[in-house]
Design an enzyme around this catalytic site. Structure first.
Site, PDB file in Angstrom:
ATOM      1  N   ASP A  82       0.848  -1.193   0.000  1.00 17.05           N
ATOM      2  CA  ASP A  82       0.000   0.000   0.000  1.00 17.05           C
ATOM      3  C   ASP A  82       0.890   1.253   0.000  1.00 17.05           C
ATOM      4  OD1 ASP A  82      -2.408   1.407   0.230  1.00 17.05           O
ATOM      5  OD2 ASP A  82      -2.395   1.315   2.430  1.00 17.05           O
ATOM      6  N   HIS A 180      -7.224  10.264   4.116  1.00 16.28           N
ATOM      7  CA  HIS A 180      -6.841   9.267   5.119  1.00 16.28           C
ATOM      8  C   HIS A 180      -7.143   9.750   6.536  1.00 16.28           C
ATOM      9  CE1 HIS A 180      -4.081   7.938   1.765  1.00 16.28           C
ATOM     10  NE2 HIS A 180      -4.706   6.823   2.077  1.00 16.28           N
TER      11      HIS A 180
HETATM   12  P1  13P Z   1      -8.505   5.127   6.123  1.00 14.37           P
HETATM   13  O1  13P Z   1      -7.584   6.033   6.865  1.00 14.37           O
HETATM   14  O2  13P Z   1      -9.787   5.807   5.783  1.00 14.37           O
HETATM   15  O3  13P Z   1      -8.740   3.820   6.811  1.00 14.37           O
HETATM   16  O4  13P Z   1      -7.816   4.798   4.708  1.00 14.37           O
HETATM   17  C1  13P Z   1      -6.842   3.790   4.621  1.00 14.37           C
HETATM   18  C2  13P Z   1      -6.160   3.774   3.295  1.00 14.37           C
HETATM   19  O5  13P Z   1      -6.521   4.429   2.338  1.00 14.37           O
HETATM   20  C3  13P Z   1      -4.989   2.893   3.186  1.00 14.37           C
HETATM   21  O6  13P Z   1      -4.388   2.987   1.940  1.00 14.37           O
HETATM   22  O1  G3H Z   2      -2.786   4.885   3.937  1.00 18.06           O
HETATM   23  C1  G3H Z   2      -2.511   3.993   4.731  1.00 18.06           C
HETATM   24  C2  G3H Z   2      -2.454   4.121   6.155  1.00 18.06           C
HETATM   25  O2  G3H Z   2      -3.604   4.514   6.802  1.00 18.06           O
HETATM   26  C3  G3H Z   2      -1.229   4.834   6.659  1.00 18.06           C
HETATM   27  O3  G3H Z   2      -0.542   3.808   7.205  1.00 18.06           O
HETATM   28  O4  G3H Z   2       0.914   4.702   9.007  1.00 18.06           O
HETATM   29  O5  G3H Z   2       1.302   2.459   7.944  1.00 18.06           O
HETATM   30  O6  G3H Z   2       1.782   4.538   6.639  1.00 18.06           O
HETATM   31  P1  G3H Z   2       0.969   3.917   7.731  1.00 18.06           P
HETATM   32 ZN    ZN Z   3      -4.489   4.975   1.169  1.00 17.51          ZN
END
Ligand code: 13P
Ligand code: G3H
Ligand code: ZN
Length: 308
Positions: A82, A180
């Site tokens: 991700d 986010h």
């Molecule tokens: P949220 O912060 O809304 O859970 O989004 C997570 C996200 O987009 C991870 O890639």
């Molecule tokens: O977009 C993804 C997460 O919410 C951020 O996660 O703190 O592991 O980068 P992270």
């Molecule tokens: Zn994200």
């Protein structure tokens, strides 16, 4: 079973018109909660790890845990990077058994994003690893000053069409008004569903919604009742999420709601049972609450019952 291709999971969702949860995991309990919740609802699932998760838990630990989880699971499990930004990490994931990677060059100007994304697609192809990329910016509420500015951060459908055609990506994450974290909207929540429909019509591939946590009021209430403090937290209303899925979203990224569930469960034990100091009694309930949240999500996304 072995890990399942992310593309296979999302192409089916795209054909049949539902979405699959991509849940962020950072440790064993979160992973087990995600898998148990998906098994209980017979849903395919995408396990998402960020570069931060890799720094926290270690690459080999995470990959080994997710492989074991997939082998033991009765539902399809995919492993996804991700928000990949570091080319070294992206390469390691591609070569190290991930079924898909996201290249997040959305902070770059269009042409540079396109170039960086294309390079990752070329890197991933020989390994059969699929690629997600983001176009547009997911801005937090506090960053957006005017309607005009908001418009400028959202994905332009024409650009999306060219971006997908020229990069050859498998999944596109457009910006349609989410962000986010736990504070997504100051006023009324509003996703740009018309824009989403137009993008889907032009690109014809699975779309991804980032920042899709709903921040359930029942979780917030519990959090506050156990001494947590997240005033003004607001997520995507479930109705708008349903509409987004009906309009072409096939992968729903969820991290914040799992973090909330984890924290609520840990706070509850520590507050109600001050004599407890066995980590299993603290983290076990966190795993259970994550499982419950994942079950609710899979039903909302329409992935429940789609494991086969
Ligand atoms: P949220 O912060 O809304 O859970 O989004 C997570 C996200 O987009 C991870 O890639
Ligand atoms: O977009 C993804 C997460 O919410 C951020 O996660 O703190 O592991 O980068 P992270
Ligand atoms: Zn994200």
């Amino acid at each position: 079973m072995a890990l399942t291709s992310t593309k296979e999971i999302l192409e089916k969702a795209h054909r049949e018109g539902y979405a699959v949860g991509a849940f962020n995991v950072n440790n064993m309990e979160i992973l087990q909660g995600v898998i148990e919740g998906s098994q209980e609802t017979s849903a395919p699932v995408i396990v998402a790890v960020t570069e931060g998760a890799i720094r926290y838990a270690g690459f080999d630990y995470l990959v080994a845990m997710v492989r074991v989880a997939a082998e033991e699971a009765s539902v399809p499990v995919a492993l996804h990077l991700d928000h990949g930004r570091d080319p070294g990490v992206i390469r390691r994931c591609i070569e190290g058994g991930f079924t898909s990677v996201m290249i997040d060059a959305s902070h770059m100007p269009f042409e540079e994003n396109l170039k960086a994304t294309k390079e990752v697609v070329e890197m991933a192809r020989p390994f059969g690893v699929s690629v997600e990329a983001e176009l547009g910016r997911l801005k937090g509420v506090e960053d957006l000053l005017s309607v005009k500015e908001r418009e400028a951060t959202l994905t332009d459908p024409e650009e999306a069409e060219r971006f997908v055609r020229e990069t050859g990506i498998d999944f596109l994450a457009p910006a349609i008004g989410t962000s986010h974290g736990a504070f997504k909207f100051k006023g009324k929540p509003k996703l740009d569903i018309d824009r989403l429909r137009e993008i889907k019509g032009r690109v014809g591939i699975p779309l991804v919604l980032h920042g899709a946590s709903t921040v359930p009021p029942w979780l917030l209430e519990l959090l506050h009742s156990y001494g947590g403090k997240l005033d003004e937290a607001k997520g995507v209303p479930p109705d708008q999420l349903r509409e987004a899925i009906a309009s072409g979203v096939n992968k729903v990224n969820t991290d914040t709601d799992l973090r909330l569930a984890f924290t609520v469960a840990v706070r509850k034990v520590l507050q109600e049972s001050p004599e407890v100091f066995d980590p299993r009694k603290i983290l076990g309930p966190a795993r259970d609450l994550i499982k419950r949240v994942v079950m609710e999500k899979n039903r909302l996304f329409g992935s429940a019952g789609k494991a086969s």
